[in-house]
Write an enzyme that holds these catalytic residues in place. Sequence first.
Site, PDB file in Angstrom:
ATOM      1  N   ASP A 188      -8.924   3.893  -1.980  1.00 41.08           N
ATOM      2  CA  ASP A 188      -9.843   4.341  -0.927  1.00 41.08           C
ATOM      3  C   ASP A 188     -11.124   4.937  -1.485  1.00 41.08           C
ATOM      4  O   ASP A 188     -11.303   6.159  -1.536  1.00 41.08           O
ATOM      5  CB  ASP A 188      -9.128   5.346  -0.027  1.00 41.08           C
ATOM      6  CG  ASP A 188      -7.959   4.698   0.689  1.00 41.08           C
ATOM      7  OD1 ASP A 188      -7.854   3.456   0.658  1.00 41.08           O
ATOM      8  OD2 ASP A 188      -7.143   5.430   1.272  1.00 41.08           O
ATOM      9  N   GLU A 206       2.630   5.008  -3.995  1.00 42.72           N
ATOM     10  CA  GLU A 206       2.605   5.937  -5.161  1.00 42.72           C
ATOM     11  C   GLU A 206       3.945   6.636  -5.348  1.00 42.72           C
ATOM     12  O   GLU A 206       4.263   6.917  -6.515  1.00 42.72           O
ATOM     13  CB  GLU A 206       1.475   6.965  -4.963  1.00 42.72           C
ATOM     14  CG  GLU A 206       0.089   6.381  -5.049  1.00 42.72           C
ATOM     15  CD  GLU A 206      -0.268   5.474  -3.881  1.00 42.72           C
ATOM     16  OE1 GLU A 206       0.144   5.769  -2.750  1.00 42.72           O
ATOM     17  OE2 GLU A 206      -0.935   4.460  -4.112  1.00 42.72           O
ATOM     18  N   ASP A 224       0.848  -1.191   0.000  1.00 39.64           N
ATOM     19  CA  ASP A 224       0.000   0.000   0.000  1.00 39.64           C
ATOM     20  C   ASP A 224       0.890   1.249   0.000  1.00 39.64           C
ATOM     21  O   ASP A 224       2.107   1.151   0.168  1.00 39.64           O
ATOM     22  CB  ASP A 224      -0.883  -0.045   1.255  1.00 39.64           C
ATOM     23  CG  ASP A 224      -1.911   1.056   1.280  1.00 39.64           C
ATOM     24  OD1 ASP A 224      -2.285   1.549   0.205  1.00 39.64           O
ATOM     25  OD2 ASP A 224      -2.346   1.434   2.395  1.00 39.64           O
TER      26      ASP A 224
END
Length: 748
Positions: free
Chosen positions: A480, A409, A406
């Site tokens: 999300d 990015e 997770d």
Amino acid sequence: MYGALLNYEQNKQTITLHYEKQEAQIHVLTDSIINVFVPLFTSEHYSKAIEGDKELPTAFTLDKEQDALILATDSLVCKIYDDFMIDFYDKEGTLLCADYRGKRIPRKRFSESLIELAKQEGHTIDPNGGQDYAIQCIKQLDNADCIYGLGDKTGTLNKRCYEYENWNSDIPDPHEDSFKSLYKSIPFFITLKEKGVYGIFYDNTFKSYFNFGKENNGYYCFGSDDGNLDYYFIGGSSMPEIVTSYTYLTGRMPLPQKWTLGYQQSRWGYDSEKAFRELAAKFKEHHIPCDAFHFDIDYMDHYKVFTWNEERFTDARALLADLKEQGIKAVTIIDPGVKVEKGFTMYDEGVEHDYFAKSPDGNIYVNVVWPGDSVYPDFGNPEVRKWWGGHLQFYTDLGVSGVWNDMNEPASFHGPLPGDIVFTDEGKTATHAQMHNVYGHNMAKATYEGWKKLTNKRPFVITRACYSGSQKYATAWTGDNQSLWTHLRMAIPQQCNLGISGMTFIGTDIGGFGADTTPELLCRWVEAGCFSPLFRNHCAMGCMEQEPWLFGEETLAIYRKYVELRYALLPYFYDLCRECETTGLPIMRPLVLHYENDINVRNLNDEFMVGKHLLVAPVVEQGARKRMVYLPDGVWYDYWTHTEYKGGQYYIVDAPLDVCPIFVKEGTILPKAPAQMYVGEIEDPALILEVYPGTGSYTHYYDNGVDFAYQNGEYQEYFLETDGTKNLKITKRHEGYRDYPDIVIHYI
Ligand code: GLC
């Protein structure tokens, strides 16, 4: 910028073009894949998506005509002009894609007087938008052109008339159609024309832009802040052929372990051994099949990766073993951010070996993520990937079965990482601007390779951030989302576009991650979500708990019905995974993929196909108990009632709260499994074949579902044929595993 074409030279399948002001290259990879390359950043290609040499020996001709150099393979003709203008035609001579001649002409947004007024008032307004990108390519757009792909972008299935950016972004606000970017950067799109289709893969990792006719109906453009102009033109006679060629280039999802297709439960907030034990008991009590629990950041010690909190989890190994006994595998989150803390192994080792990204002044770059001050492993460095992958033994030793990457990015809480932060790219110094969009990709690669080495099983890696080609290492979810009807709706085009962009093993947080779900929304979400390849209910800490038994008997029964449906359909999903590994075709598909000549499906946002045989029309509107369904050409059967429908028409169908309208195509042979509480509960299950009226054939694949033995031929392949006479013909096409103890045939 290029000037006149002075001369050119051919070296095997590469043609170097000498223009007055710039050198460029055309490279024939296959009959239907032609690369266009201008070395503006590096003299050679550098690709994070394509691994290995994809050039196939390809015959082509090259002729100089008056004003153009004409290159022709067996399926494509490429005409190259002065100023490096290139037009692509199919072999029949139909123009597929022409470079736009001229400057960008954005639609007018403000009158001259308003611009003047704004200036006087001290405001700056961008008069028209549409500034040239540093690296840029502009292509003509025809009125009927539709554009699909581009990964996880929000909004409609057809991207025509919209603009997007590729810059992997963790945006906590509720995702909107107007967002230009989200977590993934997949610079691939398919243009479907009135006649003809083609794909473009723009292999550039820098911040990139795509304006699909929003600024001018006559052209679309793509480009970036830096890097090479490097794109692959992909021809083919249909959309599936384009997807197959794109995934030939960038790779395909390898066959996953079968259990990863089962139901998975997650929540940010399961904070202790007790919480997980209670959860397992609840699944049993409510008789809901489940294959995995996800351990969010709460399992860690102060959010330090590669640690496990020993106060809240006194014996993680025993917990994981007990869960596994009940069929439930553990998937742990691992974020990239390493807490700055002397004495913490990952930090100390990373500092010692110079494994973290640095500021231009040579100091290790620090930002903030969950553990507070954190540093970023430089996953572009193969040594770092090896180091990280080796440490995964911490998890495999404890009995963890999968990894959830997770925040890659990479996310940061103290402002974005500056563009000049120093990373490396396979031994060469690089910047954050260059490596940002492939950070998650490289992290997933490190995880996949490390896990494979440690376990010799098919790794189960989930990643939030991706670049083209990440499908080789990881499954993904859409990040999300929130418990909003708009987000349930959005999930359909989003997953369909991800699928045709190569990333097929995807899913959404069922019920919604942020905000509070409602019983009705949860029901409708599981009805649609049970067809997402990654089937996981996940929600955020602080939001209403979202386990299926918390909303009353009706919700629980509906939830169970669709989890059970998924388990019944597992052999079909597994076959689709096998198909994806061999052809690149996704599991969840937009209808346009198979019915591209039907204009009614080109903008169809609320239906999808699962493989070629099932059409799903979930209810995505609050309160709706009927919905309109479009069925394309052919005869279709309602999955629940077996009512026959003629395609090419719209129908209003009943959809009470417990019914998700599903249709099966005539001639379908649907492989199903007996009920199980988890994959493998029945060691040697029978195969159930549901045979629908009509003629058809189907290839069914069967192996151990766990390791790589299938690559050495340890699998069965059955070819099934039906001619509509209730006389199913079964032929074994490959024999290397075991047969089913029983094959049960139901004729519908
Ligand atoms: C991110 C993830 C989410 C996770 C949370 C805590 O927001 O997208 O799935 O639960 O971080 O780790």
